[in-house]
Design an enzyme around this catalytic site. Structure first.
Site, PDB file in Angstrom:
ATOM      1  CG  ASP A   1      20.963  13.507  32.898  1.00  0.00           C
ATOM      2  OD1 ASP A   1      21.339  13.238  34.044  1.00  0.00           O
ATOM      3  OD2 ASP A   1      19.954  14.190  32.617  1.00  0.00           O
TER       4      ASP A   1
ATOM      5  CD  GLU B   1      18.951  12.625  36.958  1.00  0.00           C
ATOM      6  OE1 GLU B   1      18.913  13.836  36.831  1.00  0.00           O
ATOM      7  OE2 GLU B   1      18.978  12.050  38.084  1.00  0.00           O
TER       8      GLU B   1
END
Length: 589
Positions: free
Chosen positions: A457, A500
């Site tokens: 992430d 993301e």
């Protein structure tokens, strides 16, 4: 006074009249020839049976002579064994003496049995047996005397009649042998005489029969000569009719095969399968032609061979540039042949130096695969004889159907890639991950190998988006996807999990290896900057959670949950780090 003109020579009868004249003699001549051949066959069979009988008698004579020699040899063996025992008193010689007596008696009895068909020889054989027994009795007497009184036996052996008995036995045996040899000579002479007579009979009968058959064949040839011309004309007419019917049948079969090919082409799943199907169809429909199927790469700068068929009369390159082929340049069929001055494409092999190009019958044909004014590939064919118009029409039809199939397959592949790839990062999407993680996990569990999953992430991505805009955020995600593609192995699976978050599946990688790979990815992202609208952003950091499957009970959902939990631990511990979800939080700290 005028001289009288010479008499005109008689006109020979026409051939048909001569044939009719000799027709009446055909059957008698054939019957005579068959009779002669049958007589030759019977004589040959009788002669062979006579030879076989003579061979049996010759073998019989050799057996009689062999038994005579065996009887004498066995008697001498008994005599020598007994003499040796008397001189040395060795038990082995006494045993040999005892075992050789039955052999001598057996050979003499066999000699009587063999001469049963000849009274004179049978009498002599019985005389031989009698003398053998006398000699054996004398030897046995001396041996018993030796056992009682060796000195007396030695004196008795000097005055015995053993030598006279042996000479008499040998004389009778020689008489039998000479008589048997006389019989053998007489049989050989009779066999030679019969062979000469049979040879003369067979050769004479065969020559006469063959002469008659030759006359018959000559007569038949003269009669059939007239009918051959008519048959030739009828065969020519029939051949033309059959050729016309065969051509119609061939065209019908071609249309059927072409329809079948078109149906199969629509069912092909890959470009290679379509090219192989096309090569097989051309080789089946036009076997006298050879060539290749080319496919243009997506860059449109190179065409590579996808399939071959038949035997190429003019070799073509495995790889070619579109500018090397006139068909691809012009977007239309290009045909070349040496004798008509056609321009040959650069990808085709040139004629040998010094060769007479005007006498070269070979030809080449390049057919572009076009769809919507776009070049897709090429069909290149060559042969030893010029193609017919029907062949050209068939090739053009195949090229058109193949072009449509190639467009459909490329479109299908584009849609498939779009359904499996994330358009922004170029990585696989979440759907591909869910389909393939299960397969890779089962494969590693079956082979007792580990499998690791990384959950990644980008740190503070929402703040980055809010500060620099969504376009910059997209550029950052695209750069992260590019880095992942560069850092993973071919067998690894890099996916965009959502937003993301990214996921990397590492088959056959244990926790230590996965930790090392995760640190490389984290360090690469931390050292990366992006340029967007002439502005430089970054570097950005990322947090990575790691989970490894080492048993056979984990499921894909459990692995992903473990990696996600490790990712949240990495976020909670300060970001920009890798956390191993296989270790407890205290140990990791």
């Amino acid at each position: 006074m005028a001289q009288p003109s010479p008499p005109a020579s008689p006109t020979p009868p026409p051939p048909s009249r001569l044939v009719s004249r000799y027709r009446a003699y055909r059957l008698p001549a054939f019957v005579l020839a068959a009779t002669l051949l049958a007589a030759v066959g019977v004589a040959t069979v009788a002669g062979l049976r006579s030879f076989a009988n003579s061979a049996e008698w010759v073998e019989h004579s050799y057996q009689v002579i062999a038994e005579i020699e065996s009887t004498l040899a066995a008697t001498r063996t008994v005599e020598s064994s007994a003499r040796g025992y008397r001189l040395t008193d060795r038990p082995s010689l006494h045993a040999e003496y005892l075992t050789s007596i039955p052999a001598a008696l057996s050979h003499s009895s066999a000699l009587i049995a063999l001469t049963r068909d000849n009274p004179r020889q049978n009498r002599l054989a019985r005389d031989v047996e009698r003398r053998v027994r006398q000699r054996l009795a004398e030897i046995d007497r001396l041996l018993e005397m030796h056992m009682r009184d060796p000195q007396q036996a030695r004196l008795s052996s000097q005055t015995s009649h053993g030598a006279e008995q042996m000479r008499a036995l040998t004389a009778v045996a020689d008489a039998m042998r000479e008589y048997e040899r006389a019989l053998l000579s007489a049989r050989d002479a009779r066999t030679e005489r019969n062979a000469t007579l049979l040879t003369a009979l067979v050769i004479g009968g065969l020559l006469l029969a063959l002469g008659l058959l030759a006359l018959l064949m000559l007569n038949l040839w003269q009669e059939n000569k007239r009918s051959r011309a008519l048959e030739r004309e009828s065969r020519q007419a029939l051949a033309e009719l059959e050729a016309s019917a065969a051509e119609r049948q061939r065209l019908t079969e071609r249309h059927r095969s072409l329809s079948h090919y078109a149906g199969l082409l629509q069912s092909c799943q890959t470009l290679q399968e379509a090219m192989d199907m096309t090569a097989h169809a051309i080789a089946d429909l036009i076997p006298e032609f050879g060539g290749r199927c080319y496919i243009l790469r997506a860059s449109q700068n190179l065409a590579e061979t996808a399939a071959r068929f038949g035997r190429e009369a003019i070799a073509s390159a495995d790889l070619l540039h579109p500018d090397d082929c006139w068909a691809l340049r012009r977007g239309r069929i290009h045909r070349s042949q040496a004798h008509d001055g056609g321009v040959r494409c650069a990808h085709l092999a040139r004629a040998e130096a010094g060769a007479d190009s005007g006498g070269d019958p070979r030809w080449s044909l390049c057919v572009p695969l076009m769809a919507q004014n776009t070049s897709l590939g090429l069909l290149c064919l060559s042969g030893e004889r010029p193609p017919r118009e029907a062949d050209l029409a068939l090739i053009q039809s195949i090229a058109e159907q193949l072009s449509l199939a190639v467009v459909n397959l490329q479109l299908r592949e584009t849609l498939r890639v779009q359904s499996l790839r994330d358009p922004l990062t170029g990585l696989f999407n979440r759907r591909y991950l869910e389909e393939n993680l299960q397969r890779e996990l089962l494969r590693c569990q079956r082979r007792k190998l580990p499998l690791s999953v990384l959950m990644l992430d980008v740190d503070h991505f929402k703040r980055f988006n809010d500060t620099h805009g969504h376009a910059a955020g997209d550029a950052l995600l695209a750069r992260v996807g590019q880095l992942l593609q560069e850092l993973v192995r071919n067998e690894d699976i890099a996916c965009r999990y959502g937003g993301e978050e990214f996921t990397v599946v590492l088959p056959e990688a244990d926790a230590a290896t996965a930790m090392q790979r995760a640190e490389q990815i984290r360090a690469a992202i931390a050292a990366t900057t992006i340029v967007h609208l002439r502005q430089t952003f970054g570097p950005a950091t990322c947090s990575i959670g790691l989970a490894t499957s080492v048993g056979d009970r984990e499921t894909p959902q459990q692995l992903l949950q473990a990696a996600d939990a490790a990712l949240y631990r990495a976020k909670a511990e300060g970001r920009d780090r890798v956390v191993d979800g296989n270790k407890p939080a205290a140990a990791d700290a």
